[in-house]
Design an enzyme around this catalytic site. Structure first.
Site, PDB file in Angstrom:
ATOM      1  N   ASN A  12      -9.609 -23.827   0.542  1.00 53.29           N
ATOM      2  CA  ASN A  12      -8.897 -23.444  -0.828  1.00 53.29           C
ATOM      3  C   ASN A  12      -9.763 -23.079  -1.945  1.00 53.29           C
ATOM      4  O   ASN A  12      -9.226 -22.753  -2.809  1.00 53.29           O
ATOM      5  CB  ASN A  12      -7.948 -24.859  -1.323  1.00 53.29           C
ATOM      6  CG  ASN A  12      -7.032 -25.358  -0.197  1.00 53.29           C
ATOM      7  OD1 ASN A  12      -6.287 -24.224   0.065  1.00 53.29           O
ATOM      8  ND2 ASN A  12      -6.988 -26.556   0.276  1.00 53.29           N
ATOM      9  N   ARG A  19      -4.990 -21.549  -9.898  1.00 49.81           N
ATOM     10  CA  ARG A  19      -4.157 -22.524 -10.104  1.00 49.81           C
ATOM     11  C   ARG A  19      -5.451 -23.816 -10.513  1.00 49.81           C
ATOM     12  O   ARG A  19      -6.498 -23.689 -10.355  1.00 49.81           O
ATOM     13  CB  ARG A  19      -3.739 -23.092  -8.819  1.00 49.81           C
ATOM     14  CG  ARG A  19      -2.503 -22.222  -8.585  1.00 49.81           C
ATOM     15  CD  ARG A  19      -1.685 -22.531  -7.162  1.00 49.81           C
ATOM     16  NE  ARG A  19      -0.924 -21.636  -6.962  1.00 49.81           N
ATOM     17  CZ  ARG A  19       0.350 -22.264  -6.309  1.00 49.81           C
ATOM     18  NH1 ARG A  19       0.521 -23.576  -6.364  1.00 49.81           N
ATOM     19  NH2 ARG A  19       1.428 -21.334  -6.160  1.00 49.81           N
ATOM     20  N   HIS A  81     -14.243 -35.564   2.226  1.00 48.80           N
ATOM     21  CA  HIS A  81     -13.805 -36.908   2.357  1.00 48.80           C
ATOM     22  C   HIS A  81     -13.292 -37.130   3.628  1.00 48.80           C
ATOM     23  O   HIS A  81     -12.646 -38.119   3.819  1.00 48.80           O
ATOM     24  CB  HIS A  81     -12.694 -36.815   1.192  1.00 48.80           C
ATOM     25  CG  HIS A  81     -12.962 -36.290  -0.001  1.00 48.80           C
ATOM     26  ND1 HIS A  81     -14.048 -36.803  -0.914  1.00 48.80           N
ATOM     27  CD2 HIS A  81     -12.469 -35.003  -0.740  1.00 48.80           C
ATOM     28  CE1 HIS A  81     -14.109 -35.898  -2.184  1.00 48.80           C
ATOM     29  NE2 HIS A  81     -13.109 -34.948  -1.967  1.00 48.80           N
ATOM     30  N   ASP A  88     -22.247 -34.576  10.669  1.00 51.65           N
ATOM     31  CA  ASP A  88     -23.320 -34.415  11.795  1.00 51.65           C
ATOM     32  C   ASP A  88     -23.821 -33.217  11.742  1.00 51.65           C
ATOM     33  O   ASP A  88     -25.207 -33.004  12.046  1.00 51.65           O
ATOM     34  CB  ASP A  88     -22.414 -34.712  13.337  1.00 51.65           C
ATOM     35  CG  ASP A  88     -21.933 -36.198  13.396  1.00 51.65           C
ATOM     36  OD1 ASP A  88     -22.355 -37.086  12.694  1.00 51.65           O
ATOM     37  OD2 ASP A  88     -21.039 -36.126  14.234  1.00 51.65           O
ATOM     38  N   LEU A 102     -17.474 -28.781  -8.117  1.00 54.16           N
ATOM     39  CA  LEU A 102     -16.864 -28.335  -9.401  1.00 54.16           C
ATOM     40  C   LEU A 102     -16.582 -29.600 -10.293  1.00 54.16           C
ATOM     41  O   LEU A 102     -17.045 -29.600 -11.240  1.00 54.16           O
ATOM     42  CB  LEU A 102     -15.690 -27.398  -9.131  1.00 54.16           C
ATOM     43  CG  LEU A 102     -16.228 -25.917  -8.386  1.00 54.16           C
ATOM     44  CD1 LEU A 102     -14.793 -25.337  -8.167  1.00 54.16           C
ATOM     45  CD2 LEU A 102     -16.946 -25.183  -9.555  1.00 54.16           C
ATOM     46  N   SER A 103     -15.566 -30.254  -9.572  1.00 49.33           N
ATOM     47  CA  SER A 103     -15.036 -31.346 -10.356  1.00 49.33           C
ATOM     48  C   SER A 103     -15.942 -32.735 -10.266  1.00 49.33           C
ATOM     49  O   SER A 103     -16.828 -32.638  -9.275  1.00 49.33           O
ATOM     50  CB  SER A 103     -13.901 -31.795 -10.048  1.00 49.33           C
ATOM     51  OG  SER A 103     -13.760 -31.935  -8.723  1.00 49.33           O
ATOM     52  N   ARG A 112     -10.957 -39.341  -3.228  1.00 49.36           N
ATOM     53  CA  ARG A 112     -12.092 -38.421  -3.296  1.00 49.36           C
ATOM     54  C   ARG A 112     -13.294 -38.966  -3.588  1.00 49.36           C
ATOM     55  O   ARG A 112     -14.410 -38.508  -4.059  1.00 49.36           O
ATOM     56  CB  ARG A 112     -11.881 -37.426  -4.426  1.00 49.36           C
ATOM     57  CG  ARG A 112     -10.744 -36.592  -4.306  1.00 49.36           C
ATOM     58  CD  ARG A 112     -10.478 -35.456  -5.413  1.00 49.36           C
ATOM     59  NE  ARG A 112      -9.258 -34.976  -5.420  1.00 49.36           N
ATOM     60  CZ  ARG A 112      -8.524 -34.048  -4.715  1.00 49.36           C
ATOM     61  NH1 ARG A 112      -9.335 -33.284  -3.680  1.00 49.36           N
ATOM     62  NH2 ARG A 112      -7.316 -33.417  -4.846  1.00 49.36           N
TER      63      ARG A 112
HETATM   64  O1  CA2 Z   1     -14.744 -30.261  -7.130  1.00 48.21           O
HETATM   65  C1  CA2 Z   1     -15.017 -29.696  -6.288  1.00 48.21           C
HETATM   66  O2  CA2 Z   1     -15.569 -28.642  -5.935  1.00 48.21           O
HETATM   67  C2  CA2 Z   1     -13.935 -30.135  -4.634  1.00 48.21           C
HETATM   68  O3  CA2 Z   1     -15.156 -30.061  -3.575  1.00 48.21           O
HETATM   69  C3  CA2 Z   1     -12.826 -29.040  -4.698  1.00 48.21           C
HETATM   70  C4  CA2 Z   1     -11.879 -29.491  -3.576  1.00 48.21           C
HETATM   71  C5  CA2 Z   1     -11.494 -30.918  -3.589  1.00 48.21           C
HETATM   72  O4  CA2 Z   1     -10.732 -31.197  -2.407  1.00 48.21           O
HETATM   73  C6  CA2 Z   1     -12.751 -31.949  -3.785  1.00 48.21           C
HETATM   74  O5  CA2 Z   1     -12.198 -33.328  -3.732  1.00 48.21           O
HETATM   75  C7  CA2 Z   1     -13.557 -31.396  -4.550  1.00 48.21           C
HETATM   76  C8  CA2 Z   1     -10.537 -28.567  -3.622  1.00 48.21           C
HETATM   77  C9  CA2 Z   1     -10.896 -27.097  -3.813  1.00 48.21           C
HETATM   78  C10 CA2 Z   1      -9.400 -26.488  -3.957  1.00 48.21           C
HETATM   79  O6  CA2 Z   1      -9.757 -25.704  -5.055  1.00 48.21           O
HETATM   80  C11 CA2 Z   1      -8.412 -25.119  -5.549  1.00 48.21           C
HETATM   81  C12 CA2 Z   1      -8.575 -24.116  -6.290  1.00 48.21           C
HETATM   82  C13 CA2 Z   1      -7.372 -23.885  -6.903  1.00 48.21           C
HETATM   83  C14 CA2 Z   1      -6.130 -24.379  -6.716  1.00 48.21           C
HETATM   84  C15 CA2 Z   1      -5.963 -25.541  -5.703  1.00 48.21           C
HETATM   85  C16 CA2 Z   1      -7.154 -25.768  -5.445  1.00 48.21           C
END
Ligand code: CA2
Length: 146
Positions: A12, A19, A81, A88, A102-103, A112
């Protein structure tokens, strides 16, 4: 020839900039790629920047990195997660692997809070948006020099 730093992105992340800008910012993955290339160049490295929505492809790229990369910076997306298989693969390879997000995942939903990657990675940088990737590149280069 110096091997490139592989920067691998999970599911994603190709949607970045379209988004949830309040969570992930306004930059697209192409923007992040360009900024990472410039940062790595400053530090004397090229990058190989890839994104996949498929767990097995990410595992294949980690195996590829074992032969062809100096170091790996990986944002495994939601596989962070869930994926023992990625854990591995990270454990199985020689180059240092830096996990980036990023977050700030620790400040988000409970699901998470646990990373399967963290226990296998050299370190984790989370919560700084684009800067997580740039700091990840710095950390990767630093671990090559120490
Ligand atoms: O914060 C991060 O970089 C994450 O790896 C981003 C993942 C999330 O599942 C992790 O918990 C933290 C999600 C990436 C999805 O990015 C999107 C971007 C735009 C719209 C929807 C999802």
């Amino acid at each position: 020839m110096t091997k490139p730093i592989y920067i691998l992105n999970g599911p994603n992340l190709n949607l970045l900039g379209q988004r949830e800008p309040e969570v992930y910012g306004h930059l697209t993955l192409d923007d992040i790629q360009q900024r990472c290339a410039a940062k790595a160049k400053d530090l004397g490295f090229e990058i190989e920047f890839r994104q996949s929505n498929h767990e097995g492809v990410l595992i294949d790229w980690l195996h590829d990195a074992n032969v062809n990369a100096s170091a790996v910076v990986i944002n495994p997306g939601a596989y962070t997660h869930t994926s023992v298989a990625l854990h591995d693969a990270v454990r199985a390879i020689e180059p240092p692997v830096i996990e980036v997000h990023l977050s700030q995942t620790a400040a988000r939903e409970d699901f998470r809070h646990h990373s399967y990657i963290a226990a296998a990675a050299k370190g984790t940088i989370s919560g700084f948006g684009l800067a997580s990737y740039l700091l990840g590149i710095e950390a990767a280069v630093q671990s090559l020099n120490t």
